[in-house]
Design an enzyme around this catalytic site. Structure first.
Site, PDB file in Angstrom:
ATOM      1  N   TYR A 125      44.163 208.845 129.673  1.00 34.54           N
ATOM      2  CA  TYR A 125      44.728 210.353 129.126  1.00 34.54           C
ATOM      3  C   TYR A 125      44.155 211.612 129.486  1.00 34.54           C
ATOM      4  CZ  TYR A 125      41.084 210.150 125.397  1.00 34.54           C
ATOM      5  OH  TYR A 125      39.853 210.159 124.954  1.00 34.54           O
ATOM      6  N   CYS A 126      44.736 212.487 129.544  1.00 34.60           N
ATOM      7  CA  CYS A 126      44.139 213.960 129.929  1.00 34.60           C
ATOM      8  C   CYS A 126      44.866 214.918 129.237  1.00 34.60           C
ATOM      9  CB  CYS A 126      44.021 213.859 131.395  1.00 34.60           C
ATOM     10  SG  CYS A 126      45.323 213.588 132.512  1.00 34.60           S
ATOM     11  N   THR A 127      44.648 216.065 129.406  1.00 34.45           N
ATOM     12  CA  THR A 127      45.340 217.197 128.745  1.00 34.45           C
ATOM     13  C   THR A 127      47.018 217.511 129.036  1.00 34.45           C
ATOM     14  OG1 THR A 127      43.410 218.765 129.207  1.00 34.45           O
ATOM     15  CG2 THR A 127      45.314 219.702 128.530  1.00 34.45           C
TER      16      THR A 127
ATOM     17  N   ILE B 137      47.712 214.706 126.458  1.00 38.50           N
ATOM     18  CA  ILE B 137      47.479 214.831 125.055  1.00 38.50           C
ATOM     19  C   ILE B 137      48.495 215.656 124.492  1.00 38.50           C
ATOM     20  CG2 ILE B 137      45.793 215.757 123.456  1.00 38.50           C
ATOM     21  CD1 ILE B 137      43.908 214.658 125.741  1.00 38.50           C
TER      22      ILE B 137
END
Length: 297
Positions: free
Chosen positions: A188-190, A217
């Site tokens: 996961y990342c921004t 996210i």
């Protein structure tokens, strides 16, 4: 009065002439009064923009008129208003051509076709993520740098101690995460783009069951706020620096000076230093430990 909004998006597509795309995007934004940052490469486009909602809707329509970008998922969030009603989050416009949309230092390892990234991770909606967690003993793998992950992360996530995205390849090649290669790993990342690149890099190195949180996210927070698997605040790449999904976000960060629980991020006070650190408001300006903390990237 104008309504300021922030627009976050990316799209992977083979682009024969990135410089022509750069000129077109700059002219489009300039004509509409839209500001922010756009990166163009041979692999596509990545941007975070701010402006009046009407101008941004015109921008979306204009960008989607270009066939390779017609299916881009544009994510919206609230902007902060200036006195003239425009957004205060992006004071200027920057449109650049770079070798990579995300600087992993592997421009020749990523493969792109007309459908996007080749051999990337399996995309999961927030709801599908919850279903997977119910069925399997998954490992969350944070695709951001250590400052970003320090103030917010999925519960129990593996958070590589990297200062910049460029350090991920060395971390993966070090053997430190080889024990995860046979586990179901959810990256996961921004907003999702770093995981679009990270997951094929992981698969190339023997990770067997790799997933990525679709929309990152930001999308998960819209769906579940702080009442799901996410804990803390989200680091964002505009003048806000951090944002919360609710009024009860957990404080998961710790001030690097006094240890107080905080999700605040501060710039180094030394003009020769480009680093950031997790630091509570009471300790801002105390930069004796600045050299230990991460460059955001």
């Amino acid at each position: 009065m104008a309504t300021p909004k922030v627009l976050l998006f990316y799209g992977f597509a083979p682009l024969a002439d990135p410089e022509a795309i750069r000129l077109w995007q700059h002219a489009l934004c300039d004509a509409l009064g839209v500001r922010g940052r756009i990166i163009v490469s041979k692999d596509g486009i990545n941007a975070t923009l701010g402006g009046d909602v009407v101008a941004l809707k015109k921008y979306v329509k204009g960008t989607r008129a270009y066939a390779p970008f017609k299916d881009i998922d544009f994510k919206w969030s609230e902007g902060r208003a200036r006195e003239d009603g425009t957004t205060a989050d992006f004071p200027r416009l920057s449109v650049r051509v770079r070798p990579e949309l995300v600087t992993f230092g592997a421009p020749d390892e990523l493969r792109i076709d007309e459908h996007g990234v080749v051999d990337g991770g399996t995309h999961l909606t927030p709801a599908a993520l919850h279903e997977l967690v119910e069925r399997k003993d998954v490992v969350f793998f944070d695709g951001r740098n250590e400052i970003e992950s320090a103030i917010g992360h999925f519960d129990g996530a593996v958070r590589p101690p990297v200062e910049t995205t460029r350090e991920f390849i060395a971390a993966l090649d070090s053997g430190a995460y080889d024990h995860l290669k046979d586990r179901p790993v959810v990256t996961y990342c921004t907003g999702g783009i770093r995981c679009e690149v990270l997951t094929p890099l992981m698969r190339n190195r023997g990770f067997q069951e790799v997933y990525q949180l679709d929309g990152g996210i930001a999308t998960y927070g819209e769906a579940y706020g702080d009442d799901g698997l996410w804990k803390g605040s989200l680091y964002v790449f505009d003048d806000r620096i951090t944002m919360d999904f609710s009024d009860h976000a957990a404080l998961v960060g710790a001030c690097d000076v006094c240890g107080t629980a905080t999700n605040d991020v501060a710039d180094c006070g030394d003009v020769s230093c480009v680093r950031q650190m997790v630091r509570c408001p009471a300790c801002v300006g105390r930069d004796a430990m600045c050299d230990r903390h991460a460059v955001v990237g």
